[in-house]
Design a protein around this motif. Sequence first.
Motif, PDB file in Angstrom:
ATOM      1  N   VAL A   1     -49.199  18.154  19.527  1.00 27.87           N
ATOM      2  CA  VAL A   1     -48.782  19.034  20.629  1.00 27.87           C
ATOM      3  C   VAL A   1     -48.651  18.226  21.926  1.00 27.87           C
ATOM      4  O   VAL A   1     -47.727  18.444  22.722  1.00 27.87           O
ATOM      5  N   LYS A   2     -49.557  17.269  22.119  1.00 28.52           N
ATOM      6  CA  LYS A   2     -49.492  16.417  23.316  1.00 28.52           C
ATOM      7  C   LYS A   2     -48.151  15.690  23.380  1.00 28.52           C
ATOM      8  O   LYS A   2     -47.479  15.677  24.418  1.00 28.52           O
ATOM      9  N   ASN A   3     -47.747  15.107  22.255  1.00 26.42           N
ATOM     10  CA  ASN A   3     -46.453  14.395  22.223  1.00 26.42           C
ATOM     11  C   ASN A   3     -45.287  15.336  22.442  1.00 26.42           C
ATOM     12  O   ASN A   3     -44.358  15.008  23.176  1.00 26.42           O
ATOM     13  N   ASN A   4     -45.348  16.487  21.813  1.00 25.64           N
ATOM     14  CA  ASN A   4     -44.244  17.456  21.972  1.00 25.64           C
ATOM     15  C   ASN A   4     -44.107  17.882  23.440  1.00 25.64           C
ATOM     16  O   ASN A   4     -43.001  18.002  23.957  1.00 25.64           O
ATOM     17  N   LEU A   5     -45.248  18.085  24.084  1.00 29.73           N
ATOM     18  CA  LEU A   5     -45.226  18.505  25.488  1.00 29.73           C
ATOM     19  C   LEU A   5     -44.703  17.382  26.388  1.00 29.73           C
ATOM     20  O   LEU A   5     -43.898  17.611  27.294  1.00 29.73           O
ATOM     21  N   LYS A   6     -45.151  16.156  26.111  1.00 25.37           N
ATOM     22  CA  LYS A   6     -44.676  15.004  26.897  1.00 25.37           C
ATOM     23  C   LYS A   6     -43.167  14.858  26.751  1.00 25.37           C
ATOM     24  O   LYS A   6     -42.457  14.647  27.734  1.00 25.37           O
ATOM     25  N   ASN A   7     -42.688  14.959  25.514  1.00 25.02           N
ATOM     26  CA  ASN A   7     -41.236  14.834  25.274  1.00 25.02           C
ATOM     27  C   ASN A   7     -40.464  15.938  25.975  1.00 25.02           C
ATOM     28  O   ASN A   7     -39.392  15.709  26.536  1.00 25.02           O
ATOM     29  N   TRP A   8     -41.026  17.145  25.951  1.00 23.55           N
ATOM     30  CA  TRP A   8     -40.362  18.288  26.600  1.00 23.55           C
ATOM     31  C   TRP A   8     -40.226  18.027  28.103  1.00 23.55           C
ATOM     32  O   TRP A   8     -39.189  18.265  28.709  1.00 23.55           O
ATOM     33  N   ARG A   9     -41.281  17.477  28.692  1.00 26.61           N
ATOM     34  CA  ARG A   9     -41.258  17.210  30.141  1.00 26.61           C
ATOM     35  C   ARG A   9     -40.273  16.094  30.482  1.00 26.61           C
ATOM     36  O   ARG A   9     -39.582  16.160  31.501  1.00 26.61           O
ATOM     37  N   THR A  10     -40.233  15.069  29.635  1.00 25.00           N
ATOM     38  CA  THR A  10     -39.289  13.965  29.871  1.00 25.00           C
ATOM     39  C   THR A  10     -37.864  14.506  29.840  1.00 25.00           C
ATOM     40  O   THR A  10     -37.036  14.187  30.706  1.00 25.00           O
ATOM     41  N   LYS A  11     -37.594  15.349  28.846  1.00 27.64           N
ATOM     42  CA  LYS A  11     -36.265  15.951  28.708  1.00 27.64           C
ATOM     43  C   LYS A  11     -35.921  16.780  29.955  1.00 27.64           C
ATOM     44  O   LYS A  11     -34.811  16.738  30.474  1.00 27.64           O
ATOM     45  N   GLN A  12     -36.911  17.531  30.436  1.00 27.94           N
ATOM     46  CA  GLN A  12     -36.696  18.350  31.623  1.00 27.94           C
ATOM     47  C   GLN A  12     -36.356  17.467  32.828  1.00 27.94           C
ATOM     48  O   GLN A  12     -35.414  17.747  33.570  1.00 27.94           O
ATOM     49  N   SER A  13     -37.100  16.382  33.010  1.00 31.10           N
ATOM     50  CA  SER A  13     -36.851  15.478  34.141  1.00 31.10           C
ATOM     51  C   SER A  13     -35.447  14.885  34.042  1.00 31.10           C
ATOM     52  O   SER A  13     -34.717  14.816  35.038  1.00 31.10           O
ATOM     53  N   LYS A  14     -35.075  14.474  32.812  1.00 28.21           N
ATOM     54  CA  LYS A  14     -33.752  13.863  32.618  1.00 28.21           C
ATOM     55  C   LYS A  14     -32.619  14.841  32.899  1.00 28.21           C
ATOM     56  O   LYS A  14     -31.511  14.437  33.254  1.00 28.21           O
ATOM     57  N   SER A  15     -32.903  16.134  32.714  1.00 27.06           N
ATOM     58  CA  SER A  15     -31.837  17.144  32.886  1.00 27.06           C
ATOM     59  C   SER A  15     -31.538  17.431  34.354  1.00 27.06           C
ATOM     60  O   SER A  15     -30.562  18.104  34.687  1.00 27.06           O
ATOM     61  N   VAL A  16     -32.374  16.897  35.258  1.00 22.45           N
ATOM     62  CA  VAL A  16     -32.151  17.157  36.698  1.00 22.45           C
ATOM     63  C   VAL A  16     -31.235  16.082  37.275  1.00 22.45           C
ATOM     64  O   VAL A  16     -31.604  14.906  37.345  1.00 22.45           O
ATOM     65  N   LYS A  17     -30.035  16.498  37.654  1.00 19.79           N
ATOM     66  CA  LYS A  17     -29.056  15.570  38.208  1.00 19.79           C
ATOM     67  C   LYS A  17     -29.500  15.055  39.575  1.00 19.79           C
ATOM     68  O   LYS A  17     -30.214  15.741  40.305  1.00 19.79           O
ATOM     69  N   LYS A  18     -29.080  13.828  39.886  1.00 21.89           N
ATOM     70  CA  LYS A  18     -29.462  13.257  41.190  1.00 21.89           C
ATOM     71  C   LYS A  18     -28.630  13.842  42.322  1.00 21.89           C
ATOM     72  O   LYS A  18     -29.098  14.001  43.441  1.00 21.89           O
ATOM     73  N   LYS A  19     -27.379  14.159  42.017  1.00 21.10           N
ATOM     74  CA  LYS A  19     -26.483  14.657  43.066  1.00 21.10           C
ATOM     75  C   LYS A  19     -26.030  16.086  42.766  1.00 21.10           C
ATOM     76  O   LYS A  19     -25.712  16.395  41.607  1.00 21.10           O
ATOM     77  N   PRO A  20     -25.940  16.916  43.774  1.00 25.38           N
ATOM     78  CA  PRO A  20     -25.394  18.255  43.550  1.00 25.38           C
ATOM     79  C   PRO A  20     -23.881  18.215  43.452  1.00 25.38           C
ATOM     80  O   PRO A  20     -23.253  17.310  44.005  1.00 25.38           O
ATOM     81  N   LYS A  21     -23.302  19.163  42.714  1.00 28.47           N
ATOM     82  CA  LYS A  21     -21.830  19.186  42.586  1.00 28.47           C
ATOM     83  C   LYS A  21     -21.252  20.307  43.435  1.00 28.47           C
ATOM     84  O   LYS A  21     -21.809  21.381  43.487  1.00 28.47           O
TER      85      LYS A  21
END
Length: 164
Positions: free
Chosen positions: A144-164
Motif C-alpha cells: 500500500v505504501k508503494n501504491n500511495l507513493k506512485n499515486w502521488r508521483t503521478k498526481q505531481s506529474k499531472s500538474v502542468k508548469k504553465k497555464p494554457k
Amino acid sequence: MKSKKNINKVSIVMGSQSDYSTMQYSEKTLKILKIKHETNIISAHRTPERMFKFAKSAEKNNISVIIAGAGGSAHLPGMIAALTRIPVIGVPIESKKLKGLDSLLSIAQMPKGIPVGTVAIGKDGAINAGLFAASIISNFDNKVKNNLKNWRTKQSKSVKKKPK
Ligand code: RP5
C-alpha cells in the motif's frame, strides 16, 4: 506470505443509500490503491443495532480503518468511534438545507476522549478519506505504501508548469 486474515481491510459505511453518490469516491480511491474494502449502509438512528454489531465486531473482522459518511446531524462516525478503537474517518455529506455545514460540525466537533478524523464536505472529502486510510495502512503495509507513493508521483506529474 501474508495470510488472507492479515490483509488490511477498510470498511466504508454510510447512513443512507443517498450518501452513496458521495461515498463511491472513497471506494474508487481504495480500488485505485488496491486496498481491500467493503461497503455497507449503517444508520446510527435507523439501524442502531446494526451499527453496534458492526462496530463491536470490526476488530475481529480485521478492519484497519473505518470510513463513515453521514449527513445532517451526523452522529454515525462518532458513535462507531465510541464503540471501537479502530481509527474512524468521518466524511461530512452535503446536506440539502445547510449544504453540509451541519454534517461537518457534527463530525468534527467531537468532545475530548473519542476522536474522529474529519475530512472536507462531499466528494473531495470522500476521496481524501480513501487517501488518508491508505496513509494509515502504509505504516505497516509496504504494498500500500508503494501504491500511495506512485499515486502521488503521478498526481505531481499531472500538474502542468504553465497555464494554457
Ligand atoms: C443521514 O441522513 C444520512 O447519512 C443522510 O446523509 C441523511 C439523509 O438520509 P435520507 O433521508 O436521504 O435517507 O442519516
